[in-house]
Scaffold this motif. Sequence first.
Motif, PDB file in Angstrom:
ATOM      1  N   HIS A  50       0.841  -1.206   0.000  1.00  0.00           N
ATOM      2  CA  HIS A  50       0.000   0.000   0.000  1.00  0.00           C
ATOM      3  C   HIS A  50       0.876   1.256   0.000  1.00  0.00           C
ATOM      4  O   HIS A  50       0.632   2.195  -0.769  1.00  0.00           O
ATOM      5  N   LYS A  54       1.432   4.241  -2.922  1.00  0.00           N
ATOM      6  CA  LYS A  54       1.213   5.662  -2.648  1.00  0.00           C
ATOM      7  C   LYS A  54       2.501   6.476  -2.738  1.00  0.00           C
ATOM      8  O   LYS A  54       2.451   7.706  -2.704  1.00  0.00           O
ATOM      9  N   ASP A  63      -3.780   4.531   7.442  1.00  0.00           N
ATOM     10  CA  ASP A  63      -3.319   3.545   6.457  1.00  0.00           C
ATOM     11  C   ASP A  63      -3.423   2.134   7.021  1.00  0.00           C
ATOM     12  O   ASP A  63      -3.886   1.215   6.344  1.00  0.00           O
TER      13      ASP A  63
END
Length: 84
Positions: A50, A54, A63
Amino acid sequence: MLQFRWQVAGGKTEDFPFEENDVESFNILFRFSKGLPRDAIKVGDELLKHLLGKGEKKAKPSDIEHVAKKTLQKGRYKVRDETK
């Protein structure tokens, strides 16, 4: 445990994706993984993907919550929605 695994894999302490005193993130991770190392590691793996997507190096509590919900809701790892 996560920091140990990070270092064994060759990661540097300063590159660890959690802030040094970020207790909230670890509380979120513990709540979703229910203290099971296997689940915490799964969330950690997905969190790294993730963050890479990003373009960030440090995780925020939001997050971790997002990734934990997404990761552990599949199949037998379904978590209870505690926001209701």
